[in-house]
Design an enzyme around this catalytic site. Structure first.
Site, PDB file in Angstrom:
ATOM      1  N   THR A  18       0.832  -1.214   0.000  1.00 35.14           N
ATOM      2  CA  THR A  18       0.000   0.000   0.000  1.00 35.14           C
ATOM      3  C   THR A  18       0.865   1.262   0.000  1.00 35.14           C
ATOM      4  O   THR A  18       2.075   1.196   0.252  1.00 35.14           O
ATOM      5  CB  THR A  18      -0.885   0.059   1.279  1.00 35.14           C
ATOM      6  OG1 THR A  18      -0.012   0.153   2.417  1.00 35.14           O
ATOM      7  CG2 THR A  18      -1.792  -1.151   1.411  1.00 35.14           C
ATOM      8  N   TYR A 144       9.117  14.352  12.462  1.00 36.08           N
ATOM      9  CA  TYR A 144       8.942  14.660  13.890  1.00 36.08           C
ATOM     10  C   TYR A 144       9.842  13.827  14.808  1.00 36.08           C
ATOM     11  O   TYR A 144       9.695  13.880  16.022  1.00 36.08           O
ATOM     12  CB  TYR A 144       7.470  14.640  14.308  1.00 36.08           C
ATOM     13  CG  TYR A 144       6.638  13.396  14.037  1.00 36.08           C
ATOM     14  CD1 TYR A 144       6.976  12.149  14.540  1.00 36.08           C
ATOM     15  CD2 TYR A 144       5.448  13.505  13.297  1.00 36.08           C
ATOM     16  CE1 TYR A 144       6.183  11.046  14.321  1.00 36.08           C
ATOM     17  CE2 TYR A 144       4.650  12.389  13.061  1.00 36.08           C
ATOM     18  CZ  TYR A 144       5.028  11.154  13.576  1.00 36.08           C
ATOM     19  OH  TYR A 144       4.239  10.062  13.360  1.00 36.08           O
TER      20      TYR A 144
END
Ligand code: HXC
Ligand code: NAP
Length: 280
Positions: A18, A144
């Protein structure tokens, strides 16, 4: 013009059924590689393999399970005759207030991201060292890892661990000719990420406005970088963590928020007025 040539190479992409993993698998094949994709859902993997053609093979493997990873990579070598690179792309993530997280919820993410990356890296690294093969590990982290991130703390903690693993192994295995790099994507709207991380349309509009480029990343931009890093064009790049985020991570610059408040012409007017005032 530089051609990225991955012919001869056999590349494993975890979570390759995916999203960004699929985009990378597609790109690697276009550059001449053969690719093994893995994940937990057979139907998803088989559909992707059918779409991408005969140079992709699907394998069921849960990266949290050492025995499964060991069997998977052994199978890839038996099926393809070699293993040149591993892309640790499989991940889990969701939005949650950290004070509500159960121990199982925290571990659900850390086991996929951090432990899974260790499993593949450990197995492939030992194989390459023993067989004197200059392999390559490419880890997909996030921007992050540097700042931490509210509401996705398990992912931030796990990805920061993967980043430290990248830097540690790059140094430790450089003398074996094994390269270890990471790509740190900013926002790329995939079904897997957006269904878990985008609370709704209003949120998305505000989010998009906050991006300095006012657009998301495109999978083909990320897959081009991945293909370049895995190719023989990048033999001296190891221990690198490369952001691909349209400068999204830099929003903390003290006056950067002005970009969101006014358009550029208005800002220039304001700056000119301020200049006049200071002169007086
Ligand atoms: C709080 C949650 C939760 C949620 C699950 N849990 N979802 N807690 N909020 N939304 C808790 C469950 O209650 C349970 O704890 C524990 O987590 C395990 O849940 P399972 O459903 O059994 O987990 P599992 O089947 O292993 O699934 C793992 C998963 C799932 C991470 C929860 O979302 C998954 O399979 N994700 C794979 C794909 C994915 O996440 N893609 C996004 C990657 S995007 P209890 O205590 O109740 O038993 C990405 C982008 C980053 O990383 C940057 C974007 C800009
Ligand atoms: P995605 O489509 O949800 O991809 C995650 C993949 O990981 C899925 O194919 C999933 O397949 C697989 N996976 C999850 N748990 C697994 C396990 N235990 N064993 C094997 N495979 C497992 O999301 P994506 O957006 O493409 O994310 C790809 C990578 O990019 C991730 O590392 C993510 O953290 C990173 N990233 C994405 C963004 C973004 O904006 N999209 C930003 C920063 C970083 P199964 O569920 O079938 O196992």
């Amino acid at each position: 013009m530089l051609n990225i040539d991955l012919s001869e190479k056999v590349i494993v992409v975890t979570g390759g059924g995916t999203g960004l993993g699929k985009a990378m698998a597609e790109r690697f094949i276009a550059c001449g590689a053969r690719v093994a994709i893995c994940g937990r859902r057979q139907a998803v993997l088989e559909e992707t393999a059918t779409q991408l053609g005969p140079n992709v093979r699907p394998y069921i493997c849960d990266v949290r399970d050492w025995e499964a990873v060991s069997a998977f990579l052994s199978r890839v070598i038996a099926d393809f005759g070699r293993l040149d690179a591993v892309v640790n792309n499989a991940a889990g993530n969701f939005l949650a207030a950290s004070e509500t997280l159960s121990s199982r919820a925290f571990r659900a993410v850390v086991d996929i991201v951090l432990v899974g990356t260790f499993h593949l890296s450990r197995w492939a690294g030992a194989y390459w060292i023993e067989n004197k093969i200059p392999g390559h590990i490419l880890n997909i982290v996030t921007t992050y890892t540097e700042t931490g991130c509210a509401f996705v703390m398990p992912s931030a903690a796990a990805k920061a661990g993967v980043q430290a693993m990248t830097l540690s192994l790059a140094y430790e295995w450089a003398s074996y000719g094994i390269r270890v790099n990471a790509i740190a994507p900013g926002p790329f709207p995939t079904e897997g990420a957006w269904s878990r991380l985008m609370p709704g349309e209003n949120f998305e509009a505000a989010y998009l406005h906050r991006l300095p480029t006012r657009r998301y990343g495109r999978p083909e931009e990320l897959s081009a970088l991945a293909a370049f890093l895995l190719s023989d064009l990048a033999p001296y790049i190891t221990g690198a963590v490369i952001p691909i985020d349209g400068a999204e991570r830099l929003q903390g610059g003290m006056f950067n928020y002005l970009c969101q408040l006014y358009d550029r012409e208005k800002l220039k007017e304001i700056f000119a007025e301020m200049k006049e005032k200071i002169k007086r």
